[in-house]
Design an enzyme around this catalytic site. Sequence first.
Site, PDB file in Angstrom:
ATOM      1  N   GLU A 154     -10.821   3.681   6.611  1.00  0.00           N
ATOM      2  CA  GLU A 154      -9.825   4.604   7.169  1.00  0.00           C
ATOM      3  C   GLU A 154     -10.564   5.755   7.841  1.00  0.00           C
ATOM      4  O   GLU A 154     -10.265   6.125   8.968  1.00  0.00           O
ATOM      5  CB  GLU A 154      -8.901   5.125   6.071  1.00  0.00           C
ATOM      6  CG  GLU A 154      -7.842   6.092   6.573  1.00  0.00           C
ATOM      7  CD  GLU A 154      -7.026   6.727   5.456  1.00  0.00           C
ATOM      8  OE1 GLU A 154      -5.957   7.282   5.766  1.00  0.00           O
ATOM      9  OE2 GLU A 154      -7.463   6.701   4.281  1.00  0.00           O
ATOM     10  N   ASP A 189       1.920   3.892   3.231  1.00  0.00           N
ATOM     11  CA  ASP A 189       0.916   4.775   2.641  1.00  0.00           C
ATOM     12  C   ASP A 189       1.547   5.918   1.836  1.00  0.00           C
ATOM     13  O   ASP A 189       1.702   5.826   0.632  1.00  0.00           O
ATOM     14  CB  ASP A 189       0.001   5.304   3.748  1.00  0.00           C
ATOM     15  CG  ASP A 189      -1.368   5.741   3.266  1.00  0.00           C
ATOM     16  OD1 ASP A 189      -1.683   5.513   2.091  1.00  0.00           O
ATOM     17  OD2 ASP A 189      -2.137   6.305   4.076  1.00  0.00           O
ATOM     18  N   ASP A 190       1.889   7.000   2.502  1.00  0.00           N
ATOM     19  CA  ASP A 190       2.547   8.172   1.893  1.00  0.00           C
ATOM     20  C   ASP A 190       3.686   8.576   2.836  1.00  0.00           C
ATOM     21  O   ASP A 190       3.581   9.588   3.544  1.00  0.00           O
ATOM     22  CB  ASP A 190       1.561   9.338   1.750  1.00  0.00           C
ATOM     23  CG  ASP A 190       0.315   8.964   0.973  1.00  0.00           C
ATOM     24  OD1 ASP A 190       0.351   9.034  -0.261  1.00  0.00           O
ATOM     25  OD2 ASP A 190      -0.701   8.588   1.611  1.00  0.00           O
ATOM     26  N   HIS A 211       1.308   4.926  -2.177  1.00  0.00           N
ATOM     27  CA  HIS A 211       0.888   5.875  -3.214  1.00  0.00           C
ATOM     28  C   HIS A 211       2.132   6.437  -3.889  1.00  0.00           C
ATOM     29  O   HIS A 211       3.020   6.962  -3.214  1.00  0.00           O
ATOM     30  CB  HIS A 211       0.048   6.993  -2.602  1.00  0.00           C
ATOM     31  CG  HIS A 211      -1.274   6.508  -2.096  1.00  0.00           C
ATOM     32  ND1 HIS A 211      -2.399   6.463  -2.884  1.00  0.00           N
ATOM     33  CD2 HIS A 211      -1.645   6.021  -0.881  1.00  0.00           C
ATOM     34  CE1 HIS A 211      -3.409   5.982  -2.183  1.00  0.00           C
ATOM     35  NE2 HIS A 211      -2.978   5.693  -0.962  1.00  0.00           N
ATOM     36  N   HIS A 238      -9.727   1.244  -1.083  1.00  0.00           N
ATOM     37  CA  HIS A 238      -9.578   1.951   0.184  1.00  0.00           C
ATOM     38  C   HIS A 238     -10.939   2.003   0.891  1.00  0.00           C
ATOM     39  O   HIS A 238     -11.936   2.392   0.289  1.00  0.00           O
ATOM     40  CB  HIS A 238      -9.121   3.390  -0.042  1.00  0.00           C
ATOM     41  CG  HIS A 238      -7.665   3.553  -0.328  1.00  0.00           C
ATOM     42  ND1 HIS A 238      -7.028   2.866  -1.316  1.00  0.00           N
ATOM     43  CD2 HIS A 238      -6.731   4.359   0.261  1.00  0.00           C
ATOM     44  CE1 HIS A 238      -5.747   3.239  -1.341  1.00  0.00           C
ATOM     45  NE2 HIS A 238      -5.541   4.136  -0.396  1.00  0.00           N
ATOM     46  N   HIS A 251       0.860  -1.201   0.000  1.00  0.00           N
ATOM     47  CA  HIS A 251       0.000   0.000   0.000  1.00  0.00           C
ATOM     48  C   HIS A 251       0.892   1.245   0.000  1.00  0.00           C
ATOM     49  O   HIS A 251       1.271   1.759   1.055  1.00  0.00           O
ATOM     50  CB  HIS A 251      -0.904  -0.015   1.233  1.00  0.00           C
ATOM     51  CG  HIS A 251      -1.980   1.028   1.210  1.00  0.00           C
ATOM     52  ND1 HIS A 251      -3.315   0.736   0.996  1.00  0.00           N
ATOM     53  CD2 HIS A 251      -1.934   2.376   1.370  1.00  0.00           C
ATOM     54  CE1 HIS A 251      -4.023   1.847   1.042  1.00  0.00           C
ATOM     55  NE2 HIS A 251      -3.203   2.862   1.267  1.00  0.00           N
TER      56      HIS A 251
END
Length: 332
Positions: free
Chosen positions: A198, A276-277, A17, A195, A15
């Site tokens: 969250e 994630d980021d 981005h 997604h 996962h």
Amino acid sequence: MSEKIDPALPKVELHLHFEGAAPPAFIRGLAKEKNLDISKIFTEDGGYAYRDFWHFLEVYEAATSTLQTPEDFHRLCLAVLEDRARDGVVYAETFLSPDFCGGGDVSAWREYLHAIEEAAAIGQRDFGITLKGIVTAIRHFGPEKSRPAAICAVETKGDFLTGFGIAGDEKMHHPKDFTWAFDCAREAGLRLTAHAGEWGGAKSVRDALDYLKPERIGHGVQAIDDLALVDRLAEDRVVLEVCPGSNVFLGVYPSFPAHPVDKLREREVIVTLSTDDPPFFRTTLVQEYEALAKAFSWTEADFRAINADAARAAFCDAATKDRILQIIEGRA
């Protein structure tokens, strides 16, 4: 006292981005080259600056405005893979959006994808990381934009591009609004992730499962508030792409010890670990592992088991999967 986890432990990250993994220094450099003033998105120490998740989406899109050509994405891919190598990642999947790469036009998308694939091959050679791509529709861009994204995915699926998903603001639109795009991708043989859970609560996970039928859920952690749903995830072997540091940084949960990832594991849900980021959330995969080991007394054996589960859940061919499993299990 928690066990010391070897930073070089081979890791799988599902996962991630693509633009969200861009180092701030890389984005600042691109902005300078293109004479773009995006100074407001950075803190004094050079990191990304934002107030909350919704402001983060705005900052994210401002950062991506510097990425304007296939060559920019080629360079970004190499920067991202170099960072992953420092974390011990041997296999990664990254979310790519045609909205940021040609605006949903298939011919333009092909050029961007080719540049990214070329960089991925260099990363495989130089860093030993296998990278695969997942085309991602942006939820808050609306259902209509998801259709050209799906068509781009279908037209370019192959060894590198293996999946389709959806990301963005969970509070915008309903999963049923995106069934056309998911059905299109599914019929073409693409693997599916979505997604949910969250920000949208347990219901958003249930709705994603019911309407989009993905085999993996991005985040999904708020499912913990509905134990019947947790049991469904476990029984149906739906894999969660969990990003604890992201959830803590954004305030979904107040701390690592308060995060439900351990409870989900205890209830036999398959969880994987990702960042994630990462530069946006001031984290690395090594830092995530250290924090989880401290919070839950997880050992190296726990992390090896989680990474083996992630390899088995990867959207890649059987030969690649077996090779990655051999590395994780110390057989390579």
